[in-house]
Design a protein around this motif. Structure first.
Motif, PDB file in Angstrom:
ATOM      1  N   ALA A  65       0.826  -1.218   0.000  1.00 44.28           N
ATOM      2  CA  ALA A  65       0.000   0.000   0.000  1.00 44.28           C
ATOM      3  C   ALA A  65       0.859   1.266   0.000  1.00 44.28           C
ATOM      4  N   ILE A  66       2.059   1.198   0.564  1.00 40.38           N
ATOM      5  CA  ILE A  66       2.959   2.346   0.611  1.00 40.38           C
ATOM      6  C   ILE A  66       3.850   2.411  -0.624  1.00 40.38           C
ATOM      7  N   ALA A  67       4.055   1.270  -1.277  1.00 45.81           N
ATOM      8  CA  ALA A  67       4.986   1.197  -2.409  1.00 45.81           C
ATOM      9  C   ALA A  67       4.702   2.214  -3.515  1.00 45.81           C
ATOM     10  N   PRO A  68       3.424   2.477  -3.878  1.00 46.77           N
ATOM     11  CA  PRO A  68       3.186   3.493  -4.924  1.00 46.77           C
ATOM     12  C   PRO A  68       3.745   4.864  -4.566  1.00 46.77           C
ATOM     13  N   LEU A  69       3.682   5.235  -3.289  1.00 42.68           N
ATOM     14  CA  LEU A  69       4.254   6.521  -2.856  1.00 42.68           C
ATOM     15  C   LEU A  69       5.756   6.529  -3.090  1.00 42.68           C
ATOM     16  N   LEU A  70       6.418   5.444  -2.748  1.00 47.81           N
ATOM     17  CA  LEU A  70       7.861   5.336  -2.961  1.00 47.81           C
ATOM     18  C   LEU A  70       8.206   5.432  -4.439  1.00 47.81           C
ATOM     19  N   ILE A  71       7.456   4.729  -5.272  1.00 46.58           N
ATOM     20  CA  ILE A  71       7.736   4.729  -6.719  1.00 46.58           C
ATOM     21  C   ILE A  71       7.553   6.124  -7.312  1.00 46.58           C
ATOM     22  N   LEU A  72       6.464   6.778  -6.949  1.00 48.03           N
ATOM     23  CA  LEU A  72       6.193   8.119  -7.492  1.00 48.03           C
ATOM     24  C   LEU A  72       7.263   9.122  -7.074  1.00 48.03           C
ATOM     25  N   LEU A  73       7.669   9.075  -5.816  1.00 53.13           N
ATOM     26  CA  LEU A  73       8.674  10.023  -5.345  1.00 53.13           C
ATOM     27  C   LEU A  73      10.049   9.722  -5.936  1.00 53.13           C
ATOM     28  N   LEU A  74      10.355   8.452  -6.157  1.00 51.25           N
ATOM     29  CA  LEU A  74      11.626   8.111  -6.804  1.00 51.25           C
ATOM     30  C   LEU A  74      11.641   8.601  -8.250  1.00 51.25           C
ATOM     31  N   LEU A  75      10.539   8.400  -8.961  1.00 49.61           N
ATOM     32  CA  LEU A  75      10.463   8.878 -10.348  1.00 49.61           C
ATOM     33  C   LEU A  75      10.563  10.398 -10.408  1.00 49.61           C
ATOM     34  N   PHE A  76       9.912  11.069  -9.458  1.00 48.40           N
ATOM     35  CA  PHE A  76       9.976  12.530  -9.392  1.00 48.40           C
ATOM     36  C   PHE A  76      11.418  13.000  -9.257  1.00 48.40           C
ATOM     37  N   ASN A  77      12.167  12.350  -8.386  1.00 45.39           N
ATOM     38  CA  ASN A  77      13.546  12.772  -8.152  1.00 45.39           C
ATOM     39  C   ASN A  77      14.510  12.270  -9.219  1.00 45.39           C
ATOM     40  N   ILE A  78      14.172  11.189  -9.891  1.00 47.72           N
ATOM     41  CA  ILE A  78      14.961  10.786 -11.055  1.00 47.72           C
ATOM     42  C   ILE A  78      14.869  11.872 -12.124  1.00 47.72           C
ATOM     43  N   GLY A  79      13.671  12.464 -12.259  1.00 50.11           N
ATOM     44  CA  GLY A  79      13.519  13.592 -13.184  1.00 50.11           C
ATOM     45  C   GLY A  79      14.442  14.730 -12.802  1.00 50.11           C
ATOM     46  N   GLY A  80      14.579  14.996 -11.490  1.00 49.89           N
ATOM     47  CA  GLY A  80      15.491  16.033 -11.039  1.00 49.89           C
ATOM     48  C   GLY A  80      16.942  15.705 -11.350  1.00 49.89           C
ATOM     49  N   LEU A  82      18.003  13.828 -13.840  1.00 46.66           N
ATOM     50  CA  LEU A  82      18.193  13.955 -15.292  1.00 46.66           C
ATOM     51  C   LEU A  82      18.346  15.417 -15.694  1.00 46.66           C
ATOM     52  N   SER A  83      17.670  16.314 -14.962  1.00 46.18           N
ATOM     53  CA  SER A  83      17.769  17.732 -15.312  1.00 46.18           C
ATOM     54  C   SER A  83      19.180  18.272 -15.082  1.00 46.18           C
ATOM     55  N   LEU A  84      19.949  17.617 -14.218  1.00 50.72           N
ATOM     56  CA  LEU A  84      21.328  18.053 -13.975  1.00 50.72           C
ATOM     57  C   LEU A  84      22.193  17.910 -15.222  1.00 50.72           C
ATOM     58  N   THR A  85      21.824  16.966 -16.085  1.00 49.19           N
ATOM     59  CA  THR A  85      22.661  16.683 -17.256  1.00 49.19           C
ATOM     60  C   THR A  85      22.627  17.798 -18.296  1.00 49.19           C
ATOM     61  N   VAL A  86      21.647  18.716 -18.206  1.00 46.23           N
ATOM     62  CA  VAL A  86      21.552  19.795 -19.200  1.00 46.23           C
ATOM     63  C   VAL A  86      22.087  21.119 -18.652  1.00 46.23           C
ATOM     64  N   LEU A 303      13.928  17.490 -20.477  1.00 47.84           N
ATOM     65  CA  LEU A 303      14.658  17.191 -19.248  1.00 47.84           C
ATOM     66  C   LEU A 303      14.637  18.349 -18.264  1.00 47.84           C
ATOM     67  N   GLY A 304      13.985  19.443 -18.620  1.00 47.83           N
ATOM     68  CA  GLY A 304      13.910  20.596 -17.743  1.00 47.83           C
ATOM     69  C   GLY A 304      15.097  21.533 -17.915  1.00 47.83           C
ATOM     70  N   TYR A 329      12.446  19.348 -12.586  1.00 51.12           N
ATOM     71  CA  TYR A 329      12.372  17.887 -12.626  1.00 51.12           C
ATOM     72  C   TYR A 329      11.986  17.361 -14.009  1.00 51.12           C
ATOM     73  N   GLY A 330      11.829  18.240 -14.978  1.00 52.95           N
ATOM     74  CA  GLY A 330      11.539  17.823 -16.343  1.00 52.95           C
ATOM     75  C   GLY A 330      10.121  17.309 -16.534  1.00 52.95           C
ATOM     76  N   TRP A 331       9.866  16.851 -17.737  1.00 52.43           N
ATOM     77  CA  TRP A 331       8.532  16.326 -18.037  1.00 52.43           C
ATOM     78  C   TRP A 331       8.193  15.132 -17.155  1.00 52.43           C
ATOM     79  N   LEU A 332       9.186  14.288 -16.902  1.00 51.40           N
ATOM     80  CA  LEU A 332       8.963  13.122 -16.036  1.00 51.40           C
ATOM     81  C   LEU A 332       8.534  13.587 -14.649  1.00 51.40           C
ATOM     82  N   GLY A 333       9.222  14.586 -14.108  1.00 54.72           N
ATOM     83  CA  GLY A 333       8.874  15.086 -12.793  1.00 54.72           C
ATOM     84  C   GLY A 333       7.501  15.717 -12.748  1.00 54.72           C
ATOM     85  N   PHE A 334       7.147  16.455 -13.801  1.00 51.11           N
ATOM     86  CA  PHE A 334       5.834  17.104 -13.843  1.00 51.11           C
ATOM     87  C   PHE A 334       4.709  16.073 -13.831  1.00 51.11           C
TER      88      PHE A 334
END
Length: 424
Positions: A65-80, A82-86, A303-304, A329-334
């Motif tokens: 039940a908590i796992a979706p929260l973890l996945i969403l927040l990890l994806l949000f920060n992965i977007g962040g 990726l934005s470092l690369t630009v 990528l933001g 956080y880019g499009w992924l983060g949004f």
């Protein structure tokens, strides 16, 4: 610290029980410290980083039940990430993303400890009230220059308490104010004076922050709390009690604000801040113009732009969480952040009116999340520590509800009759 949470009484061990008590005390201290963020990293970060590691080391689990929260927040920060690369100039950017990731993990942690034992919800909100009242008093004393050096608790003649920004200080006070308001409306009259006093302190703190977002959040949240309570408690006597107490509270609040307005300094700043559109909002390259330009730029960069880049370009940050999620956080983060907000509101709404021990805390957190999503149109909330506490509370209550309903379905299943089993 969580291994004994569902153990049979026969397996009870005092050492593990003591460990859980110490762990819960650490949680309370961590929440209390969330009200004191004058510099970064703050004591809150240090305390939470230590206890998150220890809790999971001692067996705290992340359920389905908590796992979706973890996945969403990890994806949000992965977007962040990726934005470092630009980015060409990465000054401060890695630390920004690191703080975002840490805050995301803190939300998952709060969700897990709430699911582990729903009684921690009361502990969390009591610690939050304590921290909020103290930081509000600091802001109030600082605003009125009650002692030498008190101006450290103000910024631009606005109360900020032990925070860096009045615009964070004000909204931070709203959820604990809702908790005290709920206790007044639903609790014993004998304790009401204590709760009312705390509520008035927090209300004055919100008012003296002179944050329009905090004012709007406070009014919305208080009205929403009354509406939800009226929907849940359908007896005429209880509804009359809530209505009477609410009207009384409004009158007392108006009198308190009227008293504060007797100060020329307060009244002048109030009249200035009460305007819906400030000069820096509608001016050329003001807040609304930056929103438009920022969205157009973000549409061309999947990528933001990278953390704090838009602020360096225009001299001001985005002041819009949806634009912030695109640029930082880019499009992924949004997409992930929009999904996170909607998912949190949906899972919380499903259990909002159910008669459960955790329902009052879910109600307060859900209303607060909705209010923060609304004020996110004019302010950035991605690094507000208390927002992640709210995320954790809502998802923790969702996990409790999921387990409760699952246990109910299992209890309704008929026991298997050995006589009906097929022969082997």
């Amino acid at each position: 610290m969580s291994a004994v949470s569902h153990a049979h009484p026969a397996t009870f061990r005092p050492q593990l029980a003591a460990l859980r008590i110490v762990g819960s005390a650490f949680v309370a201290v961590g929440v209390f410290l969330s009200g004191f963020v004058i510099s970064e990293p703050a004591p809150y970060e240090l305390m939470m980083a230590m206890q998150i590691a220890l809790w999971f080391l001692f067996g705290l689990k992340i359920s389905r039940a908590i796992a979706p929260l973890l996945i969403l927040l990890l994806l949000f920060n992965i977007g962040g990430m990726l934005s470092l690369t630009v980015m060409k100039d990465m000054t401060g950017a890695p630390m920004y993303v690191a703080v975002s990731t840490f805050l995301g993990l803190s939300a998952v942690f709060y969700g897990a400890i709430v699911e582990d034992d729903h009684r921690r919800l009361k502990l969390i909100f009591q610690a939050w009230v304590a921290g909020a009242v103290i930081t509000a008093i600091l802001g109030i004393l600082g605003y009125f220059h009650a002692f030498p050096g008190a101006e450290v608790f103000t910024l631009y003649d606005r109360a900020k308490g032990a925070f860096q920004d009045p615009n964070v200080f004000g909204p931070y006070l709203v959820p604990p104010a809702l908790y005290l308001m709920y206790r007044v409306l639903s609790g014993s009259p004998l304790r009401s004076p204590l709760y009312i006093t705390g509520f008035l302190v927090l209300t004055l703190g919100v008012f003296l922050s002179f944050s329009r977002a905090a004012w709007g959040l406070f009014v919305f949240a208080c009205l929403a709390l009354v509406v939800v309570m009226l929907l849940k408690e359908r007896t005429a006597a209880f509804r009359l009690k809530i209505f009477t107490l609410f009207i009384t509270a409004v009158l007392v609040l108006m009198m308190a604000i009227a008293g504060a307005m007797q100060s020329k300094k307060v009244s002048d700043l109030f009249l200035n801040r009460a305007r819906l559109v400030q000069e820096y909002d509608g001016a050329r390259l003001g807040r609304f113009e930056r929103h438009k330009l920022g969205f157009l730029m973000a549409m061309e960069r999947p990528l933001g732009l990278g953390p704090m880049v838009l602020g360096k370009m225009f001299g001001e940050d985005e002041h819009n969480i949806w634009l912030k999620s695109l640029t930082t956080y880019g499009w992924l983060g949004f997409v992930t952040y929009v999904t996170l907000i909607w998912a949190t509101l949906i899972v919380g709404f499903r259990a909002l009116l159910r008669d459960r021990p955790w329902q009052p805390y879910l109600m307060i957190a859900w209303i607060s999340i909705l209010g923060h999503a609304l004020i996110g149109n004019v302010i950035d909330i991605d690094h507000w520590r208390h927002v992640y506490i709210l995320f954790g509370v809502v998802w923790g209550c969702h996990a409790l509800e999921w387990r409760h309903r699952r246990a109910g379905r299992l209890a309704l299943r008929p026991a298997a009759d050995p006589a009906l089993r097929p022969a082997s």
